[in-house]
Scaffold this motif. Structure first.
Motif, mmCIF file in Angstrom:
data_model
loop_
_atom_site.group_PDB
_atom_site.id
_atom_site.type_symbol
_atom_site.label_atom_id
_atom_site.label_comp_id
_atom_site.label_asym_id
_atom_site.label_seq_id
_atom_site.Cartn_x
_atom_site.Cartn_y
_atom_site.Cartn_z
ATOM 1 N N PRO A 194 0.800 -1.239 0.000
ATOM 2 C CA PRO A 194 0.000 0.000 0.000
ATOM 3 C C PRO A 194 0.828 1.282 0.000
ATOM 4 O O PRO A 194 0.459 2.262 -0.650
ATOM 5 N N GLY A 195 1.949 1.287 0.733
ATOM 6 C CA GLY A 195 2.781 2.486 0.776
ATOM 7 C C GLY A 195 3.308 2.883 -0.585
ATOM 8 O O GLY A 195 3.503 4.073 -0.871
ATOM 9 N N ALA A 196 3.545 1.902 -1.452
ATOM 10 C CA ALA A 196 4.084 2.188 -2.785
ATOM 11 C C ALA A 196 3.078 2.952 -3.633
ATOM 12 O O ALA A 196 3.435 3.920 -4.318
ATOM 13 N N THR A 197 1.814 2.550 -3.605
ATOM 14 C CA THR A 197 0.812 3.246 -4.411
ATOM 15 C C THR A 197 0.573 4.658 -3.878
ATOM 16 O O THR A 197 0.347 5.586 -4.655
ATOM 17 N N VAL A 198 0.631 4.829 -2.557
ATOM 18 C CA VAL A 198 0.494 6.160 -1.970
ATOM 19 C C VAL A 198 1.647 7.056 -2.411
ATOM 20 O O VAL A 198 1.444 8.216 -2.805
ATOM 21 N N LEU A 199 2.862 6.534 -2.367
ATOM 22 C CA LEU A 199 4.026 7.317 -2.766
ATOM 23 C C LEU A 199 3.966 7.666 -4.254
ATOM 24 O O LEU A 199 4.301 8.792 -4.652
ATOM 25 N N PRO A 233 9.191 -4.857 -6.646
ATOM 26 C CA PRO A 233 8.905 -5.056 -8.070
ATOM 27 C C PRO A 233 9.040 -3.786 -8.900
ATOM 28 O O PRO A 233 8.876 -3.833 -10.112
ATOM 29 N N GLY A 234 9.304 -2.638 -8.252
ATOM 30 C CA GLY A 234 9.747 -1.473 -9.008
ATOM 31 C C GLY A 234 8.728 -0.407 -9.355
ATOM 32 O O GLY A 234 9.067 0.535 -10.084
ATOM 33 N N LEU A 235 7.507 -0.470 -8.833
ATOM 34 C CA LEU A 235 6.486 0.491 -9.250
ATOM 35 C C LEU A 235 6.895 1.931 -8.965
ATOM 36 O O LEU A 235 6.771 2.810 -9.833
ATOM 37 N N VAL A 236 7.387 2.228 -7.777
ATOM 38 C CA VAL A 236 7.755 3.595 -7.419
ATOM 39 C C VAL A 236 8.881 4.102 -8.315
ATOM 40 O O VAL A 236 8.841 5.236 -8.817
ATOM 41 N N SER A 237 9.881 3.269 -8.537
ATOM 42 C CA SER A 237 10.997 3.675 -9.400
ATOM 43 C C SER A 237 10.536 3.923 -10.827
ATOM 44 O O SER A 237 11.026 4.841 -11.504
ATOM 45 N N ILE A 238 9.599 3.119 -11.297
ATOM 46 C CA ILE A 238 9.062 3.301 -12.652
ATOM 47 C C ILE A 238 8.358 4.651 -12.763
ATOM 48 O O ILE A 238 8.582 5.408 -13.715
ATOM 49 N N VAL A 239 7.508 4.962 -11.794
ATOM 50 C CA VAL A 239 6.773 6.227 -11.833
ATOM 51 C C VAL A 239 7.736 7.409 -11.759
ATOM 52 O O VAL A 239 7.607 8.377 -12.515
ATOM 53 N N ALA A 240 8.718 7.346 -10.866
ATOM 54 C CA ALA A 240 9.693 8.431 -10.753
ATOM 55 C C ALA A 240 10.463 8.604 -12.055
ATOM 56 O O ALA A 240 10.748 9.732 -12.483
ATOM 57 N N SER A 241 10.785 7.508 -12.707
ATOM 58 C CA SER A 241 11.512 7.566 -13.973
ATOM 59 C C SER A 241 10.659 8.179 -15.069
ATOM 60 O O SER A 241 11.129 9.019 -15.850
ATOM 61 N N VAL A 244 15.605 10.305 -1.639
ATOM 62 C CA VAL A 244 15.668 8.883 -1.301
ATOM 63 C C VAL A 244 14.240 8.454 -1.021
ATOM 64 O O VAL A 244 13.559 9.026 -0.159
ATOM 65 N N LEU A 245 13.760 7.481 -1.772
ATOM 66 C CA LEU A 245 12.377 7.017 -1.664
ATOM 67 C C LEU A 245 12.322 5.669 -0.962
ATOM 68 O O LEU A 245 13.185 4.815 -1.176
ATOM 69 N N ALA A 246 11.301 5.478 -0.149
ATOM 70 C CA ALA A 246 11.124 4.204 0.552
ATOM 71 C C ALA A 246 9.643 4.007 0.837
ATOM 72 O O ALA A 246 8.963 4.926 1.277
ATOM 73 N N TRP A 277 9.259 8.791 2.780
ATOM 74 C CA TRP A 277 9.016 7.442 3.312
ATOM 75 C C TRP A 277 7.515 7.259 3.554
ATOM 76 O O TRP A 277 6.918 7.974 4.350
ATOM 77 N N ALA A 278 6.934 6.316 2.814
ATOM 78 C CA ALA A 278 5.519 5.972 2.979
ATOM 79 C C ALA A 278 5.421 4.587 3.597
ATOM 80 O O ALA A 278 6.114 3.659 3.162
#
Length: 264
Positions: A93-98, A123-131, A190-192, A221-222
């Protein structure tokens, strides 16, 4: 629907292909299968692109446990290969919020060309969105997570991001100065997300966050707060970071914090 890499799909036959224990194909002779059924890289592609396409050969060791989940962020359809068999192969859940926060505040955060590192990318969702939002992303996690992480990043960012994301191994608290020397590495963010749960490496996690932060670095951090240990970590986080609660989602028990390292 806008899909970043619509011309490359994971071949169905890779499920029966030779594989290493970590999930990577042992042979480089397999050709990438394109949407039209032909083999090999697209005509006119350069060596760099061909090399990236060759990395889209990840095969899960336990293929039956993997599913493809669909997300929509930053105007893109994002397909993530997940597995319930591994904590590191699931979007929490924290990943989708971030991701939602990054999307809604991209201009305010000035993500275009920003240097971003994600801790525990999974699995990389946050990094994909940031990219996709224009950042120069380094996605990190444990060695056994990197195969699926690399696959998801390439599948969703190839041909549609200004800066191809990088994948690096990062074991919390180990070899930090050797692998991420303070003299040469600097990150704007730095994302977490959901890196804090009931495990025994919280001190190492905090040490890692502190090492990666410099003056001007913001730690976003989420986390879904489940256990007393989550709040104990938050107390320690506040001791070393000036901390701001950016958002709170009571329905999912997720809180999003921004931390900047305290300096004497």
């Amino acid at each position: 629907m806008d899909v970043c890499l619509s011309s490359v799909q994971q071949p169905q036959r890779l499920a029966q292909a030779p594989r290493t224990p970590g999930g990577w194909l042992e042979t480089e002779e397999e050709s990438t299968v394109l949407e039209d059924g032909t083999g090999g890289p697209p005509a006119g592609s350069n060596k760099t692109e061909s090399s990236l396409l060759s990395l889209l050969k990840f095969v899960p060791t336990d293929y039956a446990s993997y599913t493809q989940e669909h997300y929509w962020f930053a105007g893109k359809s994002i397909i993530i290969q997940e597995s319930i068999e591994s904590f590191g192969a699931v979007v929490w859940p924290g990943a989708t919020v971030l991701c939602q926060y990054l999307e809604e505040h991209a201009e305010e955060l000035n993500l275009q060309d920003a240097k971003v590192l994600e801790i525990g990318a999974g699995p990389g969702l946050v990094s994909i969105v940031a990219s996709i939002l224009g950042a120069q992303v380094t996605a990190t996690d444990l060695p056994d997570i990197l195969g699926n992480l690399q696959y998801n990043l390439l599948k969703n960012t190839l041909k549609c991001t200004a800066h191809p994301p990088e994948v690096k191994e990062l074991v919390w608290g180990e070899d930090l100065e050797e692998n991420f020397p303070k003299s040469t590495f600097y990150y704007n963010y730095v994302l977490a997300s959901d890196v804090v749960y009931h495990h025994y490496f919280l001190d190492e996690l905090l040490t890692t966050m502190v090492h990666l932060a410099k003056p001007g670095t913001a730690v976003l951090w989420a986390n879904k707060f489940r256990f007393s240990s989550d709040y104990e970590f938050l107390d320690k986080f506040k001791q070393v970071f000036d901390t701001t609660l950016l958002a709170e989602y009571p329905e999912s028990a997720v809180k999003l914090f921004k931390g900047t390292l305290k300096w004497d």
